[in-house]
Design a protein around this motif. Structure first.
Motif, PDB file in Angstrom:
ATOM      1  N   SER A 158     -29.825   1.503 -28.550  1.00  0.00           N
ATOM      2  CA  SER A 158     -30.296   1.927 -27.121  1.00  0.00           C
ATOM      3  C   SER A 158     -31.778   1.965 -27.035  1.00  0.00           C
ATOM      4  O   SER A 158     -32.291   1.722 -26.211  1.00  0.00           O
ATOM      5  CB  SER A 158     -29.704   3.461 -26.745  1.00  0.00           C
ATOM      6  N   LEU A 207     -20.468   1.146 -24.884  1.00  0.00           N
ATOM      7  CA  LEU A 207     -20.623   0.666 -26.268  1.00  0.00           C
ATOM      8  C   LEU A 207     -20.087   1.899 -27.214  1.00  0.00           C
ATOM      9  O   LEU A 207     -20.715   2.882 -27.059  1.00  0.00           O
ATOM     10  CB  LEU A 207     -22.006   0.586 -26.573  1.00  0.00           C
ATOM     11  N   THR A 235     -23.461   4.757 -24.095  1.00  0.00           N
ATOM     12  CA  THR A 235     -23.118   4.679 -25.477  1.00  0.00           C
ATOM     13  C   THR A 235     -22.270   6.076 -25.774  1.00  0.00           C
ATOM     14  O   THR A 235     -22.382   7.213 -25.485  1.00  0.00           O
ATOM     15  CB  THR A 235     -24.134   4.531 -26.571  1.00  0.00           C
ATOM     16  N   SER A 236     -21.040   6.064 -26.648  1.00  0.00           N
ATOM     17  CA  SER A 236     -20.206   7.155 -27.206  1.00  0.00           C
ATOM     18  C   SER A 236     -19.799   6.721 -28.688  1.00  0.00           C
ATOM     19  O   SER A 236     -19.516   5.629 -28.997  1.00  0.00           O
ATOM     20  CB  SER A 236     -19.213   7.323 -26.179  1.00  0.00           C
ATOM     21  N   ILE A 253     -21.670  -6.872 -31.495  1.00  0.00           N
ATOM     22  CA  ILE A 253     -20.866  -6.060 -30.402  1.00  0.00           C
ATOM     23  C   ILE A 253     -19.812  -6.936 -30.075  1.00  0.00           C
ATOM     24  O   ILE A 253     -20.107  -8.053 -29.402  1.00  0.00           O
ATOM     25  CB  ILE A 253     -21.913  -5.761 -29.518  1.00  0.00           C
ATOM     26  N   LYS A 282     -25.920   3.251 -32.707  1.00  0.00           N
ATOM     27  CA  LYS A 282     -25.996   3.251 -31.227  1.00  0.00           C
ATOM     28  C   LYS A 282     -27.273   3.528 -30.743  1.00  0.00           C
ATOM     29  O   LYS A 282     -27.631   2.923 -29.668  1.00  0.00           O
ATOM     30  CB  LYS A 282     -24.880   4.406 -30.815  1.00  0.00           C
ATOM     31  N   SER A 283     -27.981   4.648 -31.142  1.00  0.00           N
ATOM     32  CA  SER A 283     -29.164   5.248 -30.659  1.00  0.00           C
ATOM     33  C   SER A 283     -30.176   4.397 -30.811  1.00  0.00           C
ATOM     34  O   SER A 283     -31.304   4.008 -30.181  1.00  0.00           O
ATOM     35  CB  SER A 283     -29.413   6.678 -31.097  1.00  0.00           C
ATOM     36  N   MET A 298     -19.481  -1.512 -31.387  1.00  0.00           N
ATOM     37  CA  MET A 298     -20.442  -1.882 -32.335  1.00  0.00           C
ATOM     38  C   MET A 298     -19.845  -2.096 -33.620  1.00  0.00           C
ATOM     39  O   MET A 298     -19.210  -0.941 -34.325  1.00  0.00           O
ATOM     40  CB  MET A 298     -21.382  -1.009 -32.563  1.00  0.00           C
ATOM     41  N   ASP A 342     -27.503   6.758 -23.460  1.00  0.00           N
ATOM     42  CA  ASP A 342     -27.146   7.174 -24.849  1.00  0.00           C
ATOM     43  C   ASP A 342     -26.551   8.442 -25.198  1.00  0.00           C
ATOM     44  O   ASP A 342     -27.274   9.559 -25.156  1.00  0.00           O
ATOM     45  CB  ASP A 342     -28.487   6.694 -25.784  1.00  0.00           C
TER      46      ASP A 342
END
Length: 802
Positions: free
Chosen positions: A174, A162, A281-282, A136, A170-171, A308, A245
């Motif tokens: 998270s 993030l 997160t997106s 990251i 991402k998930s 990321m 998330d």
């Protein structure tokens, strides 16, 4: 340290608890040392009859502690609360070993212990197997992630954003981050929770954040209606940490009834007021398109943006060693990974380094399978399509399922088409019908799906792409969201690119099938449209060079729009048009940066216009950073659409267009456009009238005054009932009435006649005066101003209109 936490924040929260009685102001105090509050609780925290609560500041002294206890010594032992930074041992000073003494955090945790214990266990059980920490990187080298500070342990809070592409992980990250937290309780928000929340509650960022407790069966009932105070106090005391998330999915799922700016501003205020970092997160594409740098610069806290990155060779090897037993198979998997990576080495972003790709590669080799070559460098297929072929090929050999990889993938795509309305989740009966339609014999179907009494023995239950989600109800689904959307994108592209004739047309039956498939898949939901569009963009751009991919997406968009053209927008044709416009906007985000308005506008015209004319388009979501000067929109629909940093002029024309819940951000020139034979909802009309009056193009009218008044009153109506707890003034100013040229005068009049202002630790709140509640209730039921509200109308009419 929590010495900076104003105990008034805690008192305000305690007053929301139905079983607690406490005055808003302390009964006794010694400034800078302590405050004493009369306190009672129906079911006391410890003792049976607690009458006082003493809060000690971190600067309290031994003498001041003794003076405080002398005040309450005759009334029984109090509850004592103090900052964690306080160094004095109060029990020793007063000689009471059984005294109930808590730090601020301990005290708040004690209030919710019975509700929160199960929640904490369920979150800790979300641990992920074979987790590898991703790389990251920050846009600012001085920032670290996940070096997150919690509660009052830092000078100021921040939003930690993030960003990553779909399938990057991402998930996964998270979920791991939330489940591994020990000292702090995570408020873990993710998309599955939204399916079971009331739509009206989902529009509230505060209700969405606290719904995670309900989702895990740990409802804190007394918090309802007080979510904002609860979150600010709990975060400020370091009890909770927010991990949000899928911020992009939250905005899209709401079909833009909540704007990205509005939600970000609320989260930023929460981070600022509580001195706590909030993790968001997106998807990168959404963030770049929907979030304006000008907005970020006005938020009350820092926004630290992180990316990321693709997994590195050593991270991939470590993951393979965790998931594949044979060292030889690990090395084969690693070689294939590196070979695939080289094919995309010249790309700005290499998709082979995604988490979803690496997990599928590991699955491919964990049963000893090998791949001898890359089939002529994928031979025009996307990397994910090629990889799914190899996995199906592996299953054919490993389990001898009797279906070649082509048939397996066709079955899966047919299953997606048959279950599109449920996003690829369907019954075994449907899957059985699909298998039969593909020529699979009945004995083979039993072998693949298992019998009614032994479904778990079916060979497809361990397939790497599909799984038996619920054996009791016989429900099948795809193992990963990315697999589902990629196969759905492939099926759409097959219809358009392979089944159409030389003129680019489908036969009547194929056209009807495609129309039904897309309508079921999209259902006029902007999140579904965005996910499908992203998958098509990924499918096209990963198979060929940039120029060819661009041309292919243009042809797909134009095909969808040509099918969707109709002066009568029914839901099926609207879904085609919505997918077409969303696909165009997703491709534009990939091809041109948000800062290059000229280039973005050029692509917008290339994808969607004929001679600067945009016809029969359906927009839902963010339209950002375009110059629409001299552009004509005809028979277009703008539903839950937000124009962000867009330019319009007097030559921008909207003819026979429809709007519903339209909003603007840095796009005030929208009001300069001309509108002919349009159906504009009251929100759009109000925006245009307000902007024109503010710019002096029209006079401020009586009609506009009434609209301004009603919009203020509407802020106090929720689900046709009144919001008695009050509304933050900041929220009112950010609503549509904030556009009014007379906003300040109107609000002053409300405070003179119908509202009280209550100053809290985190800003002012407007509360309906006791004697005016019936007037607001009458308005909520009848949409008519009377009593104090009518008086406001009359006095403002005199003051503003003469």
């Amino acid at each position: 340290m929590d010495s900076k936490l104003d105990f008034k924040v805690i008192v305000e929260l305690l007053r929301c608890h139905g079983d607690i009685t406490i005055n808003s102001k302390c009964d006794y105090e010694e400034k800078g040392h302590w405050q004493i509050y009369k306190f009672s609780m129906r079911q006391a925290l410890d003792a049976a009859s607690i009458k006082y609560l003493i809060y000690f500041y971190s600067d309290a002294t031994t003498d001041s502690v003794n003076r405080a206890f002398s005040r309450v010594s005759r009334l029984g032992d109090p509850i004592v609360v103090h900052p964690v930074s306080m160094e004095l041992n109060i029990k020793t000073i007063v000689g009471l070993d059984n005294l109930s003494v808590y730090t601020t955090r301990q005290f708040l945790v004690k209030l919710i212990t019975s509700e929160i214990n199960d929640y904490k266990k369920k979150i800790s059980d979300l641990t992920v197997d074979n987790y590898i920490q991703p790389t990251i990187e920050s846009e600012d080298a001085s920032r670290s992630f996940p070096g997150v500070k919690v509660g009052p342990s830092r000078d100021k809070g921040a939003l930690k954003v993030l960003l990553a592409s779909p399938g990057q992980g991402k998930s996964f990250f998270s979920r791991h981050f939330a489940s591994s937290m020990t000292d702090i309780i995570p408020i873990y928000i993710f998309s599955n929770q939204w399916k079971s929340i009331f739509e009206s509650d989902l529009k509230s960022i505060w209700s969405t954040l606290t719904f995670c407790f309900n989702y895990y069966g740990a409802s804190i009932h007394w918090v309802e209606g007080h979510e904002k105070r609860f979150l600010k106090a709990m975060l400020a005391a370091g009890v909770f940490q927010i991990i949000f998330d899928g911020f992009d999915e939250y905005i899209l799922w709401n079909n833009k009834t909540v704007s990205a700016e509005e939600a970000l501003r609320s989260l930023a205020e929460l981070a600022h007021d509580s001195n706590s970092d909030i993790i968001i997160t997106s998807r990168t594409t959404f963030w770049n398109a929907a979030v304006n740098d000008d907005v970020l610069s006005t938020l009350p806290c820092d926004v630290d943006v992180f990316h990321m990155k693709s997994f590195k060779d050593e991270q991939v090897e470590r993951y393979f060693k965790l998931t594949i037993e044979s060292e030889g198979a690990v090395q084969k998997a690693l070689k294939l990974y590196k070979d695939l990576y080289l094919i995309f080495a010249d790309r700005k972003y290499n998709p082979i380094g995604k988490g979803v790709t690496i997990s599928l590669l590991a699955d491919l080799f964990k049963y000893g399978h090998s791949v001898s070559d890359l089939r002529d460098h994928l031979n025009g297929r996307s990397y994910l399509a090629w990889l799914m072929e190899r996995l199906c090929e592996r299953e054919e050999r490993r389990q001898q399922i009797g279906l070649d990889f082509q048939t397996q993938l066709k079955v899966f795509k047919d299953f997606i088409e048959a279950t599109a309305s449920k996003l690829g989740e369907g019954s075994g009966e449907v899957l059985e019908e699909v298998l039969e339609a593909n020529g699979v014999e009945s004995h083979q179907i039993v072998d693949l799906l298992g019998g009614a009494d032994n479904r778990a023995l079916g060979k497809l239950t361990s397939h790497p792409l599909l799984c038996l989600k619920d054996s009791e109800d016989n429900v099948w689904a795809f193992r990963q969201e990315q697999i589902f959307y990629n196969l759905a994108a492939q099926r759409i592209c097959e219809y358009i690119l392979e089944r159409s004739d030389v003129k680019g047309e489908l036969d009547v039956f194929s056209q009807s099938d495609l129309l039904a498939f897309i309508n079921d898949l999209i259902s006029l939901n902007s999140l579904h449209a965005s996910n499908v569009a992203l998958a098509i963009v990924e499918y096209s751009f990963s198979r060929q060079d940039l120029s060819k991919a661009e041309s292919e997406v243009v042809s797909i968009v134009q095909f969808l729009l040509s099918m969707g053209c109709s002066i009568h927008f029914n839901s099926q044709l609207s879904s085609l048009s919505l997918l077409g416009t969303t696909l165009a906007l997703q491709a534009i985000s990939k091809l041109a940066s948000r800062s290059d308005v000229h280039e973005r506008t050029r692509y917008f015209k290339k994808f969607l216009s004929i001679n600067d004319m945009f016809s029969d388009l359906y927009f839902n979501g963010e339209i950002s950073a375009f110059d629409f000067s001299n552009c004509h929109f005809s028979n277009c629909r703008f539903v839950h659409t937000s124009f962000s940093s867009c330019i319009f002029d007097r030559n921008t024309k909207f003819v026979s267009c429809y709007t519903k819940y339209l909003s603007l951000l840095n796009s005030d020139t929208f009001a300069s456009s001309s509108f002919k034979n349009c159906f504009l909802d009251e929100d759009t009309v109000y925006i245009i009238e307000s902007l024109k009056a503010k710019r002096g193009e029209t006079k401020y009218s009586y009609i506009l005054l009434i609209k301004d008044i009603k919009r203020v009153v509407d802020e106090f109506v929720y689900r046709d009932a009144l919001i008695m707890k009050g509304v933050d003034l900041a929220d009112i100013s950010m609503s549509q009435v904030g556009l009014s040229m007379n906003y300040d005068v109107i609000m002053d009049m409300f405070f003179n006649n119908a509202l009280d202002k209550e100053s809290g630790s985190y800003g002012d709140t407007a509360i309906i005066k006791q004697g005016c509640i019936s007037d607001f209730s009458f308005y909520a039921e009848n949409n008519i101003l009377k009593g104090s509200l009518k008086k406001i109308e009359i006095e403002l009419k005199k003051k503003l209109l003469g």
